[in-house]
Scaffold this motif. Structure first.
Motif, PDB file in Angstrom:
ATOM      1  N   UNK A  34       0.942  -1.149  -0.030  1.00 43.57           N
ATOM      2  CA  UNK A  34      -0.003   0.005   0.028  1.00 43.57           C
ATOM      3  C   UNK A  34       0.983   1.185   0.001  1.00 43.57           C
ATOM      4  N   UNK A  35       0.355   2.048  -0.855  1.00 43.62           N
ATOM      5  CA  UNK A  35       1.451   3.698  -0.845  1.00 43.62           C
ATOM      6  C   UNK A  35       0.441   4.645  -0.512  1.00 43.62           C
ATOM      7  N   UNK A  36       1.176   5.328   0.487  1.00 50.71           N
ATOM      8  CA  UNK A  36       0.437   6.436   1.149  1.00 50.71           C
ATOM      9  C   UNK A  36       1.241   7.879   0.688  1.00 50.71           C
ATOM     10  N   UNK A  37       0.447   8.678   0.213  1.00 47.91           N
ATOM     11  CA  UNK A  37       1.191  10.056  -0.175  1.00 47.91           C
ATOM     12  C   UNK A  37       0.503  11.095   0.684  1.00 47.91           C
ATOM     13  N   UNK A  38       1.235  11.997   1.421  1.00 47.06           N
ATOM     14  CA  UNK A  38       0.751  12.776   2.252  1.00 47.06           C
ATOM     15  C   UNK A  38       1.238  14.377   1.809  1.00 47.06           C
ATOM     16  N   UNK A  98       6.197   8.803  11.100  1.00 50.64           N
ATOM     17  CA  UNK A  98       5.389   7.757  11.190  1.00 50.64           C
ATOM     18  C   UNK A  98       5.945   6.307  10.841  1.00 50.64           C
ATOM     19  N   UNK A  99       6.764   6.528   9.846  1.00 49.21           N
ATOM     20  CA  UNK A  99       7.437   5.441   9.220  1.00 49.21           C
ATOM     21  C   UNK A  99       8.831   4.721  10.086  1.00 49.21           C
ATOM     22  N   UNK A 100       8.799   5.541  11.261  1.00 40.68           N
ATOM     23  CA  UNK A 100      10.066   5.128  11.864  1.00 40.68           C
ATOM     24  C   UNK A 100       9.695   4.080  13.077  1.00 40.68           C
ATOM     25  N   UNK A 101       8.707   4.385  13.669  1.00 45.37           N
ATOM     26  CA  UNK A 101       8.249   3.645  14.786  1.00 45.37           C
ATOM     27  C   UNK A 101       7.254   2.561  14.804  1.00 45.37           C
ATOM     28  N   UNK A 102       7.389   1.685  15.459  1.00 44.93           N
ATOM     29  CA  UNK A 102       6.408   0.591  16.096  1.00 44.93           C
ATOM     30  C   UNK A 102       5.668  -0.154  14.667  1.00 44.93           C
ATOM     31  N   UNK A 103       4.624  -0.365  14.898  1.00 45.84           N
ATOM     32  CA  UNK A 103       3.976  -1.309  13.778  1.00 45.84           C
ATOM     33  C   UNK A 103       4.013  -0.445  12.538  1.00 45.84           C
ATOM     34  N   UNK A 104       3.775   0.780  12.490  1.00 43.23           N
ATOM     35  CA  UNK A 104       3.782   1.347  11.063  1.00 43.23           C
ATOM     36  C   UNK A 104       5.297   1.253  10.659  1.00 43.23           C
ATOM     37  N   UNK A 105       6.306   1.505  11.626  1.00 42.69           N
ATOM     38  CA  UNK A 105       7.917   1.411  10.976  1.00 42.69           C
ATOM     39  C   UNK A 105       8.033  -0.091  10.367  1.00 42.69           C
ATOM     40  N   UNK A 106       7.566  -0.999  11.210  1.00 40.59           N
ATOM     41  CA  UNK A 106       7.725  -2.318  10.721  1.00 40.59           C
ATOM     42  C   UNK A 106       6.935  -2.611   9.792  1.00 40.59           C
ATOM     43  N   UNK A 107       5.818  -1.951   9.300  1.00 37.34           N
ATOM     44  CA  UNK A 107       5.048  -2.439   8.067  1.00 37.34           C
ATOM     45  C   UNK A 107       5.696  -1.642   6.880  1.00 37.34           C
ATOM     46  N   UNK A 108       6.358  -0.590   7.252  1.00 32.44           N
ATOM     47  CA  UNK A 108       7.488   0.050   6.215  1.00 32.44           C
ATOM     48  C   UNK A 108       8.595  -0.736   5.827  1.00 32.44           C
ATOM     49  N   UNK A 109       9.217  -1.214   6.911  1.00 31.43           N
ATOM     50  CA  UNK A 109      10.429  -2.196   6.880  1.00 31.43           C
ATOM     51  C   UNK A 109      10.151  -3.197   5.897  1.00 31.43           C
ATOM     52  N   UNK A 110       9.039  -3.855   6.292  1.00 27.75           N
ATOM     53  CA  UNK A 110       8.654  -5.264   5.657  1.00 27.75           C
ATOM     54  C   UNK A 110       7.962  -4.979   4.105  1.00 27.75           C
ATOM     55  N   UNK A 111       8.149  -3.484   3.810  1.00 23.91           N
ATOM     56  CA  UNK A 111       7.516  -3.439   2.337  1.00 23.91           C
ATOM     57  C   UNK A 111       5.911  -3.620   2.234  1.00 23.91           C
ATOM     58  N   UNK A 112       5.244  -3.290   3.290  1.00 24.15           N
ATOM     59  CA  UNK A 112       3.903  -3.577   3.352  1.00 24.15           C
ATOM     60  C   UNK A 112       3.396  -2.290   3.059  1.00 24.15           C
ATOM     61  N   UNK A 113       3.890  -1.393   3.272  1.00 19.51           N
ATOM     62  CA  UNK A 113       3.584   0.222   3.195  1.00 19.51           C
ATOM     63  C   UNK A 113       4.723   1.091   2.800  1.00 19.51           C
ATOM     64  N   UNK A 114       4.319   2.073   1.872  1.00 21.71           N
ATOM     65  CA  UNK A 114       5.400   3.099   1.685  1.00 21.71           C
ATOM     66  C   UNK A 114       4.587   4.517   1.770  1.00 21.71           C
ATOM     67  N   UNK A 115       5.399   5.365   2.486  1.00 17.08           N
ATOM     68  CA  UNK A 115       5.109   6.590   2.805  1.00 17.08           C
ATOM     69  C   UNK A 115       5.743   7.856   2.006  1.00 17.08           C
ATOM     70  N   UNK A 116       4.897   8.670   1.392  1.00 19.69           N
ATOM     71  CA  UNK A 116       5.518   9.985   0.596  1.00 19.69           C
ATOM     72  C   UNK A 116       5.185  11.192   1.042  1.00 19.69           C
ATOM     73  N   UNK A 117       5.821  12.086   1.212  1.00 27.55           N
ATOM     74  CA  UNK A 117       5.375  13.308   1.800  1.00 27.55           C
ATOM     75  C   UNK A 117       5.930  14.426   0.684  1.00 27.55           C
ATOM     76  N   UNK A 126       0.416  -9.041   7.674  1.00 22.38           N
ATOM     77  CA  UNK A 126       1.859  -9.045   8.035  1.00 22.38           C
ATOM     78  C   UNK A 126       2.552  -8.064   8.898  1.00 22.38           C
ATOM     79  N   UNK A 127       1.400  -7.048   8.975  1.00 24.75           N
ATOM     80  CA  UNK A 127       2.235  -5.947   9.673  1.00 24.75           C
ATOM     81  C   UNK A 127       2.101  -6.418  11.201  1.00 24.75           C
ATOM     82  N   UNK A 128       1.160  -7.049  11.767  1.00 26.85           N
ATOM     83  CA  UNK A 128       1.149  -7.509  13.226  1.00 26.85           C
ATOM     84  C   UNK A 128       1.584  -9.069  13.291  1.00 26.85           C
ATOM     85  N   UNK A 129       2.081  -9.327  14.243  1.00 27.80           N
ATOM     86  CA  UNK A 129       2.278 -10.719  14.645  1.00 27.80           C
ATOM     87  C   UNK A 129       1.138 -11.291  15.628  1.00 27.80           C
ATOM     88  N   UNK A 130       1.107 -12.506  15.808  1.00 31.02           N
ATOM     89  CA  UNK A 130      -0.152 -13.001  16.397  1.00 31.02           C
ATOM     90  C   UNK A 130      -0.297 -12.380  17.698  1.00 31.02           C
TER      91      UNK A 130
END
Ligand SMILES: Nc1nonc1C(=O)N[C@@H]1CC[C@H](O)C1
Length: 246
Positions: free
Chosen positions: A1-5, A16-35, A158-162
């Motif tokens: 998923x791509x989000x442009x802001x 937002x792309x650095x910490x926690x679940x969102x940061x992990x989603x970006x690391x895992x290639x599940x999400x990309x953020x563009x400002x 894939x963003x959240x583990x069990x």
């Protein structure tokens, strides 16, 4: 998923792309953020992005053209279809159902206002929907955009583990979440409810559901429609009422 802001403070969203679940989603290639900063699309020596409101009154209004140019640049950056969302108190309330809808899209384009907001003509021409994160006024739409990013990121496969499963979250079934407890069993602040220590998974599930129903009924009557409850839920509520009457 791509989000442009679109934001005058793109670094705000980048965090937002650095910490926690969102940061992990970006690391895992599940999400990309563009400002995208509308100031980079503003003309003239002062690169103006706002001006005084017609009709007078306090504050400033964001100009159409810098925002529109930034919107077009963001749209052109990826060929996939995109939904453009303006975050504002005038928008429809953001709900978990709406989050699920947004999380299923390939792209989102989040438009963040500052000052008094943006020129209405841009909203009419370029915005697919307005969303609000609550009935209060922020200094900018960036915090609201960050809320949308976080809420949709954690629903990406894939963003959240069990252990963090979103399935039992509040509002996933339209009700508030039950109470949660962890070690120690006994503490000066109180003890863990016995049922949670029983090992009886059926009893635990029923207790959790009952707590969820009662919490919703007491704290968010606007979300609670007793007539829509299942037979099992009605029974749990009756049991709770009987216990209260003892
Ligand atoms: N509540 C909200 N939910 O989404 N956005 C807001 C919000 O207060 N936005 C601010 C209003 C003026 C400023 O432009 C930005």
């Amino acid at each position: 998923m791509r989000i442009d802001v679109i934001s005058l403070f793109p670094d705000f969203i980048a965090q937002c792309a650095v910490f926690g679940v969102t940061g992990r989603a970006v690391e895992r290639g599940l999400l990309s953020l563009h400002g995208w900063n509308p100031r980079d699309h503003a003309q003239g020596n002062y690169r103006r992005v706002d001006d005084r409101p017609f009709g007078g009154g306090p504050g400033m209004v964001m100009l159409i053209d810098p925002l529109r140019s930034a919107l077009n640049a963001a749209r052109a950056a990826d060929p996939r279809p995109v939904r453009t969302i303006y975050l504002s108190p005038q928008g429809a309330p953001l709900t978990q159902a709406k989050v699920h809808e947004l999380a299923g899209r390939e792209r989102l384009l989040l438009l963040c206002g500052r000052y008094e907001g943006i020129d209405e003509r841009l909203i009419a021409a370029e915005v697919d929907e307005e969303l609000s994160i609550g009935d209060y006024v922020l200094s900018g739409g960036e915090l609201a955009a960050a809320v949308v990013v976080d809420a949709v990121a954690r629903l990406q496969e894939g963003a959240l583990n069990d252990a963090e499963s979103a399935v039992q979250d509040s509002f996933e079934d339209g009700f508030l979440d039950c109470p949660h407890y962890t070690r120690p069993v006994s503490h000066e602040l109180g003890s863990v409810p016995d049922v949670l220590m029983s090992g009886n998974h059926g009893d635990i599930a029923r207790w959790r559901r009952q707590q969820s129903l009662v919490r919703t009924m007491r704290r968010r009557p606007d979300l609670f429609d007793e007539s829509a409850l299942s037979k099992a839920d009605r029974k749990l509520l009756e049991q709770w009422r009987a216990e209260q009457a003892e």
